[in-house]
Design an enzyme around this catalytic site. Sequence first.
Site, PDB file in Angstrom:
ATOM      1  N   SER A 152       0.830  -1.211   0.000  1.00 17.53           N
ATOM      2  CA  SER A 152       0.000   0.000   0.000  1.00 17.53           C
ATOM      3  C   SER A 152       0.857   1.251   0.000  1.00 17.53           C
ATOM      4  O   SER A 152       1.968   1.269   0.560  1.00 17.53           O
ATOM      5  CB  SER A 152      -0.897  -0.006   1.242  1.00 17.53           C
ATOM      6  OG  SER A 152      -1.496   1.261   1.454  1.00 17.53           O
ATOM      7  N   TYR A 201      -2.468  -0.212  10.055  1.00 17.70           N
ATOM      8  CA  TYR A 201      -2.641  -0.782   8.723  1.00 17.70           C
ATOM      9  C   TYR A 201      -1.363  -0.632   7.915  1.00 17.70           C
ATOM     10  O   TYR A 201      -0.857  -1.592   7.311  1.00 17.70           O
ATOM     11  CB  TYR A 201      -3.808  -0.104   8.004  1.00 17.70           C
ATOM     12  CG  TYR A 201      -3.916  -0.463   6.541  1.00 17.70           C
ATOM     13  CD1 TYR A 201      -4.363  -1.725   6.150  1.00 17.70           C
ATOM     14  CD2 TYR A 201      -3.548   0.449   5.542  1.00 17.70           C
ATOM     15  CE1 TYR A 201      -4.446  -2.065   4.796  1.00 17.70           C
ATOM     16  CE2 TYR A 201      -3.631   0.115   4.205  1.00 17.70           C
ATOM     17  CZ  TYR A 201      -4.075  -1.143   3.838  1.00 17.70           C
ATOM     18  OH  TYR A 201      -4.147  -1.485   2.512  1.00 17.70           O
TER      19      TYR A 201
END
Length: 332
Positions: A127, A152
């Site tokens: 990501s 995350y």
Amino acid sequence: MQVLVTGAAGFIGYYVSQRLLALGHQVVGVDNLNDYYEVSLKQARLAQLEPNSNFTFHGLDLADRPAVAQLFASHRFERVIHLAAQAGVRYSIDNPMVYADSNLVGTMTVLEGCRHSQVPHLVYASSSSVYGLNEKVPFAEADAVDHPVSLYAATKKANELMAHTYSHLYGLPTTGLRFFTVYGPMGRPDMAYFKFARKMLAGETIEVFNHGDLSRDFTYIDDIVEGVVRVMDAIPAADPQRRCDQPNHSSAPYALFNIGNHQPVGLMTFIETLEQALGVKAKLELLPMQPGDVYTTYADTEQLQQAVGFSPDTSLAEGLGRFAQWYRSYYL
């Protein structure tokens, strides 16, 4: 080829599976169909995949080690595309343990399965959030990513480190893909563009954080899929002569690529484009910066271009137009 796609009922997993089937591959899809967002949307995606005779679905959780081991033992996967993960930056602030189970344990079981089955290439989702507080733009793969601002992001960086370890120790070719703000039809309802559309069409006020002073490298789903499919066959090779004293350099069969539109768009411009696509005017509530958020994302895609001859280029107006058309047909 026979390809395992984890997270096959998810947004990106669905489109990747659809593309692989169109290319004639056999796809084994895995998903736990969790309720992080509406399960009916995940089931709708699956309903479009399951009629294809080359698609097989297994409803299982990647944290279930015996089940994943059995999955790998019963197939001979020639590629593994690992897209399953607990998504969401803000959700991770209040629900950290879910991310440990899904993003850390789940990735570990996939790595173990690939190792023991001698899978020729593992491609996995990372990501843009790994860049965290990085102030240098555009973000390049060689930039340091040591300051994540959400759990995350930390789990995605951990995935990259875990993959490198397996590439180094066991010679498992792995490629990580740092996705930048993916959007499009049948997307994730927790994403800002999806929430904005829902509220705008209902005449409700949308929350605009940091008073609109944010920008994102919005990347259309078709461009993401094209990148994944091309990278799938660009298997990294070990090179003992390659220097390992710089970020993203390794002698192991390991690679990392940004996949982004390399054209960051300001949040207010994004809202105006969505207004035009939906044909409605947004009511705004300007709010301070949210914890775990970053000011900008901006992908340097030179490495991807050099490796596979591709760089995303779908305009925001075109992409949001397609999303708006789908949204109206699906929900209204």
